[in-house]
Design a protein around this motif. Structure first.
Motif, short mmCIF file in Angstrom:
data_model
loop_
_atom_site.label_atom_id
_atom_site.label_comp_id
_atom_site.label_asym_id
_atom_site.label_seq_id
_atom_site.Cartn_x
_atom_site.Cartn_y
_atom_site.Cartn_z
N ARG A 45 17.86 -27.33 -26.61
CA ARG A 45 16.43 -27.67 -26.70
C ARG A 45 15.58 -26.43 -26.92
N ASP A 103 17.00 -37.38 -32.08
CA ASP A 103 17.97 -36.73 -31.19
C ASP A 103 19.40 -36.95 -31.69
N HIS A 141 25.40 -32.89 -24.78
CA HIS A 141 25.02 -32.29 -23.50
C HIS A 141 23.98 -31.19 -23.71
N SER A 182 21.92 -30.71 -26.16
CA SER A 182 20.66 -31.09 -26.83
C SER A 182 19.94 -32.24 -26.13
N GLU A 183 20.34 -32.58 -24.92
CA GLU A 183 19.69 -33.69 -24.21
C GLU A 183 18.21 -33.39 -24.00
N ARG A 184 17.38 -34.33 -24.41
CA ARG A 184 15.93 -34.15 -24.32
C ARG A 184 15.50 -33.99 -22.87
N GLY A 185 14.66 -33.00 -22.61
CA GLY A 185 14.14 -32.77 -21.27
C GLY A 185 15.08 -32.01 -20.36
N SER A 186 16.26 -31.63 -20.86
CA SER A 186 17.25 -30.95 -20.01
C SER A 186 16.96 -29.47 -19.84
N GLY A 187 16.25 -28.88 -20.81
CA GLY A 187 16.02 -27.44 -20.76
C GLY A 187 17.23 -26.62 -21.15
N ARG A 188 18.27 -27.30 -21.67
CA ARG A 188 19.48 -26.57 -22.05
C ARG A 188 19.29 -25.86 -23.39
#
Length: 232
Positions: free
Chosen positions: A168, A128, A157, A159-165
């Motif tokens: 990702r 990450d 912000h 590429s935060e894992r699990g964010s769905g942004r």
């Protein structure tokens, strides 16, 4: 039990958690918390020779698998979900001694599994961090006027894992210009314009975006022109 509903695939004995009050067709005991169907008639676990088994709820995959491996006799427990119109697995019935042996096996390798989880977490964190660096570098390439610290914040912000942004998404992972630009625009929209205040005052989202579009374009143009100046 609705006969028109497809039952789960048979993986051995099938035991039901009834939704209605059901009584054993043989000993008349009930209401039954669990039952097995024999020739379409409900039987309690004792009459079905399953009364010595204990219930293990779903949730721990390793414990469930090992309990069934250790148990000579076992059964899958299901319950009908009316909303989804299907039977759903609730757990298994296994021999008590088998469950105890399975628990010992799980305890024996618990430390190894914990260490593996730590290693996996470290590996993901490294991946990450490297990706966020690459994302920030791409932001700076497209928008050289964007401050380095701001580019890092946007990248972290997005590429935060699990964010769905967007970072990702497949496009984000490929560092496509569209995905990177979308992340930058989102940051500018929230931090450099009155967009959030407009939403809080009741302005519809699409109208709020229309109103702040010139401000977003101004910031992006300033960050982009730095690239043109350096090229000249």
């Amino acid at each position: 039990m609705a006969s028109r509903v497809t039952l789960p695939p048979r993986t051995g004995l099938l035991v039901f958690q009834p939704l209605k009050r059901r009584y054993c067709a043989e000993c008349r005991s009930g209401p039954l918390p669990l039952l097995i169907l024999e020739d379409g008639a409900p039987r309690c676990l004792d009459c079905a020779d399953l009364g010595h088994l204990v219930f293990l709820p779903s949730g721990d995959t390793a414990l469930t698998r090992r309990s069934r491996e250790e148990s000579t006799l076992s059964a899958v427990v299901v319950r009908f979900n009316r909303r989804k119109s299907r039977y759903e697995r609730q757990g298994v019935l296994v021999e008590e001694e088998a469950l105890a042996r399975a628990e010992l096996r799980c305890l024996a390798d618990a430390e190894a599994r914990r260490r593996r989880r730590v290693r996996d977490a470290r590996r993901r964190a490294t991946q990450d961090a490297l990706f966020a660096q690459a994302f920030a570098a791409e932001i700076r390439r497209l928008y050289p006027g964007c401050p380095a610290g701001r580019a890092r914040e946007i990248a972290l912000h997005a590429s935060e894992r699990g964010s769905g942004r967007v970072g990702r998404s497949a496009a984000g992972r490929a560092l496509s210009e569209g995905a990177v630009t979308a992340a930058v625009v989102a940051s500018v929209r929230h931090l450099d314009t009155p967009y959030d205040r407009l939403l809080m005052s009741g302005v519809p989202r699409h109208e709020a975006r229309r109103r702040i579009a010139p401000a977003v374009a101004t910031v992006l143009r300033g960050w982009t022109e730095a690239r043109l100046d350096s090229a000249g």
